[in-house]
Design an enzyme around this catalytic site. Structure first.
Site, PDB file in Angstrom:
ATOM      1  N   CYS A   2       0.844  -1.188   0.000  1.00 31.19           N
ATOM      2  CA  CYS A   2       0.000   0.000   0.000  1.00 31.19           C
ATOM      3  C   CYS A   2       0.885   1.246   0.000  1.00 31.19           C
ATOM      4  O   CYS A   2       1.894   1.301   0.699  1.00 31.19           O
ATOM      5  CB  CYS A   2      -0.945   0.087   1.185  1.00 31.19           C
ATOM      6  SG  CYS A   2      -2.086  -1.299   1.292  1.00 31.19           S
ATOM      7  N   ARG A  27       3.780  -0.346  -4.851  1.00 28.60           N
ATOM      8  CA  ARG A  27       3.475  -0.884  -3.528  1.00 28.60           C
ATOM      9  C   ARG A  27       2.130  -1.600  -3.485  1.00 28.60           C
ATOM     10  O   ARG A  27       1.790  -2.228  -2.488  1.00 28.60           O
ATOM     11  CB  ARG A  27       3.458   0.242  -2.487  1.00 28.60           C
ATOM     12  CG  ARG A  27       4.767   0.968  -2.370  1.00 28.60           C
ATOM     13  CD  ARG A  27       4.653   2.051  -1.333  1.00 28.60           C
ATOM     14  NE  ARG A  27       4.647   1.470  -0.013  1.00 28.60           N
ATOM     15  CZ  ARG A  27       5.726   1.300   0.736  1.00 28.60           C
ATOM     16  NH1 ARG A  27       6.890   1.677   0.291  1.00 28.60           N
ATOM     17  NH2 ARG A  27       5.638   0.767   1.926  1.00 28.60           N
ATOM     18  N   TRP A  75      -2.896  -2.680  -1.742  1.00 31.41           N
ATOM     19  CA  TRP A  75      -2.632  -4.120  -1.918  1.00 31.41           C
ATOM     20  C   TRP A  75      -3.518  -4.774  -0.882  1.00 31.41           C
ATOM     21  O   TRP A  75      -3.286  -4.647   0.323  1.00 31.41           O
ATOM     22  CB  TRP A  75      -1.163  -4.439  -1.669  1.00 31.41           C
ATOM     23  CG  TRP A  75      -0.810  -5.859  -1.999  1.00 31.41           C
ATOM     24  CD1 TRP A  75      -0.482  -6.357  -3.223  1.00 31.41           C
ATOM     25  CD2 TRP A  75      -0.763  -6.974  -1.099  1.00 31.41           C
ATOM     26  NE1 TRP A  75      -0.230  -7.712  -3.135  1.00 31.41           N
ATOM     27  CE2 TRP A  75      -0.392  -8.115  -1.847  1.00 31.41           C
ATOM     28  CE3 TRP A  75      -0.990  -7.133   0.272  1.00 31.41           C
ATOM     29  CZ2 TRP A  75      -0.245  -9.392  -1.272  1.00 31.41           C
ATOM     30  CZ3 TRP A  75      -0.850  -8.387   0.837  1.00 31.41           C
ATOM     31  CH2 TRP A  75      -0.481  -9.498   0.058  1.00 31.41           C
ATOM     32  N   ASN A  99      -1.950   1.599   5.877  1.00 26.54           N
ATOM     33  CA  ASN A  99      -1.083   0.545   5.332  1.00 26.54           C
ATOM     34  C   ASN A  99      -0.749  -0.387   6.489  1.00 26.54           C
ATOM     35  O   ASN A  99      -0.165   0.049   7.477  1.00 26.54           O
ATOM     36  CB  ASN A  99       0.203   1.167   4.774  1.00 26.54           C
ATOM     37  CG  ASN A  99       1.266   0.119   4.487  1.00 26.54           C
ATOM     38  OD1 ASN A  99       0.951  -1.040   4.232  1.00 26.54           O
ATOM     39  ND2 ASN A  99       2.522   0.532   4.538  1.00 26.54           N
ATOM     40  N   GLY A 100      -1.150  -1.647   6.382  1.00 23.76           N
ATOM     41  CA  GLY A 100      -0.841  -2.596   7.451  1.00 23.76           C
ATOM     42  C   GLY A 100      -2.067  -3.416   7.823  1.00 23.76           C
ATOM     43  O   GLY A 100      -3.028  -3.497   7.045  1.00 23.76           O
ATOM     44  N   GLU A 479      16.504 -18.567  -8.014  1.00 24.75           N
ATOM     45  CA  GLU A 479      16.099 -17.220  -8.418  1.00 24.75           C
ATOM     46  C   GLU A 479      15.445 -17.243  -9.813  1.00 24.75           C
ATOM     47  O   GLU A 479      14.468 -16.543 -10.060  1.00 24.75           O
ATOM     48  CB  GLU A 479      17.319 -16.285  -8.362  1.00 24.75           C
ATOM     49  CG  GLU A 479      17.170 -14.922  -9.010  1.00 24.75           C
ATOM     50  CD  GLU A 479      16.049 -14.061  -8.444  1.00 24.75           C
ATOM     51  OE1 GLU A 479      15.462 -14.410  -7.410  1.00 24.75           O
ATOM     52  OE2 GLU A 479      15.726 -13.051  -9.091  1.00 24.75           O
ATOM     53  N   LYS A 483      11.654 -15.910 -10.646  1.00 21.53           N
ATOM     54  CA  LYS A 483      11.388 -14.855 -11.639  1.00 21.53           C
ATOM     55  C   LYS A 483      10.323 -15.303 -12.629  1.00 21.53           C
ATOM     56  O   LYS A 483       9.388 -14.582 -12.942  1.00 21.53           O
ATOM     57  CB  LYS A 483      12.708 -14.533 -12.355  1.00 21.53           C
ATOM     58  CG  LYS A 483      12.911 -13.166 -12.824  1.00 21.53           C
ATOM     59  CD  LYS A 483      13.214 -12.104 -11.786  1.00 21.53           C
ATOM     60  CE  LYS A 483      12.848 -12.379 -10.388  1.00 21.53           C
ATOM     61  NZ  LYS A 483      13.273 -11.582  -9.342  1.00 21.53           N
ATOM     62  N   GLU A 486       6.842 -15.434 -11.029  1.00 22.00           N
ATOM     63  CA  GLU A 486       6.302 -14.103 -10.726  1.00 22.00           C
ATOM     64  C   GLU A 486       5.666 -13.433 -11.926  1.00 22.00           C
ATOM     65  O   GLU A 486       4.619 -12.819 -11.811  1.00 22.00           O
ATOM     66  CB  GLU A 486       7.448 -13.177 -10.293  1.00 22.00           C
ATOM     67  CG  GLU A 486       7.834 -13.241  -8.872  1.00 22.00           C
ATOM     68  CD  GLU A 486       8.810 -12.121  -8.526  1.00 22.00           C
ATOM     69  OE1 GLU A 486       9.941 -12.159  -9.040  1.00 22.00           O
ATOM     70  OE2 GLU A 486       8.434 -11.233  -7.762  1.00 22.00           O
ATOM     71  N   HIS A 502      15.797 -37.451  -6.465  1.00 18.71           N
ATOM     72  CA  HIS A 502      15.197 -37.723  -5.160  1.00 18.71           C
ATOM     73  C   HIS A 502      13.715 -37.349  -5.144  1.00 18.71           C
ATOM     74  O   HIS A 502      13.121 -37.223  -4.081  1.00 18.71           O
ATOM     75  CB  HIS A 502      15.953 -36.973  -4.060  1.00 18.71           C
ATOM     76  CG  HIS A 502      17.368 -37.441  -3.920  1.00 18.71           C
ATOM     77  ND1 HIS A 502      17.697 -38.639  -3.346  1.00 18.71           N
ATOM     78  CD2 HIS A 502      18.536 -36.890  -4.344  1.00 18.71           C
ATOM     79  CE1 HIS A 502      19.015 -38.807  -3.380  1.00 18.71           C
ATOM     80  NE2 HIS A 502      19.543 -37.758  -4.000  1.00 18.71           N
ATOM     81  N   LYS A 601       5.721  -4.549  -4.672  1.00 16.71           N
ATOM     82  CA  LYS A 601       7.191  -4.517  -4.636  1.00 16.71           C
ATOM     83  C   LYS A 601       7.725  -4.574  -3.206  1.00 16.71           C
ATOM     84  O   LYS A 601       8.707  -5.232  -2.936  1.00 16.71           O
ATOM     85  CB  LYS A 601       7.690  -3.257  -5.334  1.00 16.71           C
ATOM     86  CG  LYS A 601       9.200  -3.146  -5.335  1.00 16.71           C
ATOM     87  CD  LYS A 601       9.746  -3.117  -6.731  1.00 16.71           C
ATOM     88  CE  LYS A 601      11.247  -3.241  -6.770  1.00 16.71           C
ATOM     89  NZ  LYS A 601      11.698  -4.536  -7.265  1.00 16.71           N
TER      90      LYS A 601
HETATM   91  O1  M6R Z   1      12.807  -5.190  -0.789  1.00 15.30           O
HETATM   92  P1  M6R Z   1      13.324  -6.557  -0.491  1.00 15.30           P
HETATM   93  O2  M6R Z   1      14.576  -6.887  -1.231  1.00 15.30           O
HETATM   94  O3  M6R Z   1      13.482  -6.801   0.983  1.00 15.30           O
HETATM   95  O4  M6R Z   1      12.213  -7.542  -1.012  1.00 15.30           O
HETATM   96  C1  M6R Z   1      12.293  -8.913  -0.790  1.00 15.30           C
HETATM   97  C2  M6R Z   1      11.293  -9.651  -1.643  1.00 15.30           C
HETATM   98  O5  M6R Z   1       9.997  -9.260  -1.343  1.00 15.30           O
HETATM   99  C3  M6R Z   1      11.548  -9.435  -3.139  1.00 15.30           C
HETATM  100  O6  M6R Z   1      12.835  -9.807  -3.505  1.00 15.30           O
HETATM  101  C4  M6R Z   1      10.532 -10.245  -3.977  1.00 15.30           C
HETATM  102  O7  M6R Z   1      10.756 -11.601  -3.834  1.00 15.30           O
HETATM  103  C5  M6R Z   1      10.603  -9.800  -5.435  1.00 15.30           C
HETATM  104  N1  M6R Z   1       9.277  -9.685  -5.961  1.00 15.30           N
HETATM  105  C6  M6R Z   1      11.367 -10.736  -6.285  1.00 15.30           C
HETATM  106  O8  M6R Z   1      11.370 -10.395  -7.619  1.00 15.30           O
END
Ligand code: M6R
Length: 606
Positions: A2, A27, A75, A99-100, A479, A483, A486, A502, A601
């Site tokens: 948010c 956000r 959000w 926010n929260g 990673e 990606k 996401e 396994h 984000k």
């Molecule tokens: O701002 P931060 O690096 O602490 O965020 C951590 C994760 O929320 C962030 O890396 C998230 O996994 C991304 N969407 C990955 O692309």
């Protein structure tokens, strides 16, 4: 999560708030709204589900001139994505944004809130509005009403409340991001969840401590801070606004994510300048001055995977024991601390709730805390004893790309400093050479992107994707899968190559893709693992060394890389292939790449 923006001062309120919301849309983009005191038509409220552009469409013909406004991008947590559940919430002359999470919202609703308060939404946030409204009728000031309301709520939150009758804004938070801004030249005052929203508007930035009321009015020349008993408080930090934020438009690129991938070669060069030749080296030296036997690394998501690479660097280069933990787990697992432990927190935003909670826990145990962080002045930055800025510039794409690269490389620089590599001219030169080689190779890779694009086009509709890698390539297998999930919304998993047999090998058939990293380290063993997938008719995409005939033969698609000279930096190079593959698969699927569904984000709630 948010985004919150508020303004009081000159007649620019709605414009400033809408511009701020545009910058904070990363956000949360379930809905957006503003409440403003129109110069002509009194208090107004507009809110709309979907992206900010939907709200802007609604506002197209609305007279919005105002000098008092608050706004929000959502959000969703409590209550579905509907216009009614969007923020701000309004009752009479009072509007609030939140926010929260209010953990005791149901309890407050049945026990404290006035029985005749008419709720219009299903949100926990509206309970705060009900409380402020109740105490406003009983208090001598609006700030007293907000303080009383805040005393009742449990959980981590930031609230901004606006009173259109008394023309003031009061903001307060507990373990959630909140910043105030001031432009002393024209007496404009601002509040926001991220000072980035205030760049170009405010020259002075204030970060209030938890449970400190921020009071913004037309009458005062400054922003005033109070404790919950309404005594003036000095519990805030002040800094000059950061004007060095990198350019935040997309330029020639279709998406921020692509722009951010392309920025990587230059950012690596800048990192070398700053940390090997420039002023930032002294920050590395400060970490070195402590006696450290063990590193506890903490992060979430992509930052955690970068942390796994930093573990490898610390163990490989410094022979210091290191472990990486997911902060969301670490904070609840009663960790055992030892003398000479140090903790390293990794975060792009510096605002991730779980990472911050883990940092607080470690700090309470008197362990020195360091960070690899992108946002100077963020909560993590302010909490840590020493910060190493990763210098990625503003990252707008929700899927993190350049931040991963910069986190891993800053971690490598930290290892270099701890191991004395930067004190030895020839070792320092070698390291610099390696960094610059990485920058060059990524540049070459980007220039040959057509091939990756073609592979993405042939594969984006398959059943599932297993990313595999061994040793130092395992973190980038994880990673790569994250990606792809996401932004392409497909099922993808990252596995250590040796782990396939396994269990996950049961998934392999002719519709399953294995994106296999076959770097020089443990190559023979990796080839055997690829053979095992091939024997079960899986589709093989290998990222491997140039001219490896055997690998080319067994692979359906081959992405040759020049690993020579990159050594432990090569996973970062490989990861750029993963970034580009994900980007193009998502593009072929027609997805919203910069703002993927359900994500935000900065994850500021648990
Ligand atoms: O701002 P931060 O690096 O602490 O965020 C951590 C994760 O929320 C962030 O890396 C998230 O996994 C991304 N969407 C990955 O692309």
């Amino acid at each position: 999560m948010c985004g919150i923006v508020g303004h009081i001062g000159s007649d620019i309120s709605s414009d400033v708030v809408l511009e701020g919301l545009k910058r904070l849309e990363y956000r949360g983009y379930d809905s957006a709204g503003i409440s403003f005191l129109s110069n002509k038509n009194g208090l107004q409220l507009y809110k709309k589900t979907g992206k900010l552009e939907n709200l802007l469409e609604v506002l197209k013909d609305v007279e919005t001139t105002s000098n008092l406004c608050i706004g929000h991008t959502r959000w969703a947590t409590h209550g579905g994505v509907t216009d009614q559940n969007s923020h701000p919430h309004r009752h009479g002359n009072i509007s609030i944004v939140h926010n929260g999470i209010i953990e005791n919202a149901d309890e407050l609703k049945s026990e404290v809130v006035d029985k005749d308060f008419e709720f219009k939404s299903e949100t926990d946030s509206e309970v705060f509005l009900a409380l402020v409204s109740k105490y406003n009728s009983q208090s001598s000031s609006f700030k007293e009403a907000v303080a009383e309301a805040f005393k009742h709520v449990k959980g981590n939150s930031a609230f901004v409340a606006m009173n259109a009758e008394t023309k003031e804004i009061v903001a307060i938070k507990r373990s959630a991001p909140l910043a105030c801004g001031l432009n002393p030249k024209n007496n404009d005052k601002f509040v926001s969840s991220d000072p980035y929203a205030l760049v170009g508007y405010a020259s002075e930035i204030y970060f209030p401590d938890d449970e400190v009321l921020c009071h913004l009015s037309h009458d005062e020349k400054i922003i005033k801070f109070y404790d919950l008993n309404l005594k003036e408080s000095e519990k805030f930090q002040h800094q000059k606004a950061d004007t060095s934020s990198s350019s935040t438009d997309k330029g020639e690129f279709e998406h921020y994510m692509l722009k951010e991938i392309y920025e990587q070669p230059k950012l690596i060069q800048e990192l070398v300048q700053d940390y090997i030749h420039g002023k930032a080296a002294r920050h590395l030296a400060k970490v070195k001055s402590k006696e450290i036997d063990r590193f506890l690394i903490n992060a979430c998501g992509t930052a955690y995977y970068a942390g796994l690479l930093v573990v490898d660097y610390l163990e490989l280069i410094n022979k210091i024991q290191a472990s990486a933990y997911l902060s969301s787990e670490f904070r609840y697992r009663n960790p055992l601390f030892q003398k000479n432990d140090a903790a390293l927190f990794i975060s792009q935003s510096g605002e991730t709730a779980d990472t911050l909670a883990a940092a607080e826990l470690v700090k309470e145990n008197n362990i020195p805390i360091y960070s690899l962080v992108n946002v100077r002045g963020s909560t993590l930055y302010r909490l840590c004893d020493q910060n190493l800025l990763i210098k990625a510039g503003t990252e707008i794409g929700v899927a993190s790309t350049k931040a991963f690269t910069q986190m891993a490389l800053t971690g490598r620089l930290m290892a270099a400093s701890l191991g004395g590599e930067l004190d030895d001219e020839s070792k320092k030169k070698n390291l610099e050479k390696k960094f610059l080689l990485l920058s060059e190779r990524i540049n070459d890779l980007i220039s040959g992107v057509e091939k990756i694009k073609e592979i993405a086009e042939s594969l984006y509709n398959k059943k599932g994707y297993l990313f595999t890698g061994r040793g130092i390539y395992y973190p980038v297998a994880l990673e790569g899968a994250l990606k792809l999930k996401e932004i392409a919304y497909v099922h993808a998993e990252g596995y250590a190559s040796g782990e396939l047999k396994h269990g996950p090998i049961a998934l392999i058939d002719e519709e399953m893709v294995n994106i296999a990293v076959a770097g020089p380290e443990l190559l023979e063993k990796t080839i055997s693992n690829i053979q095992e997938v091939k024997a079960r008719k899986g589709i093989i995409v290998t990222i491997g060394p140039e001219n490896n005939k055997e690998l080319m033969k067994i692979s359906d698609y081959y992405i040759p890389l020049n690993f020579n000279g990159l050594d432990e930096l090569s996973p970062i190079y490989v990861n750029v292939v993963h970034q580009l593959l994900s980007y193009y698969m998502a593009k072929f699927k027609g997805n919203d790449i910069d703002q993927p569904r359900n994500l935000a984000k900065s994850v500021t709630v648990e």
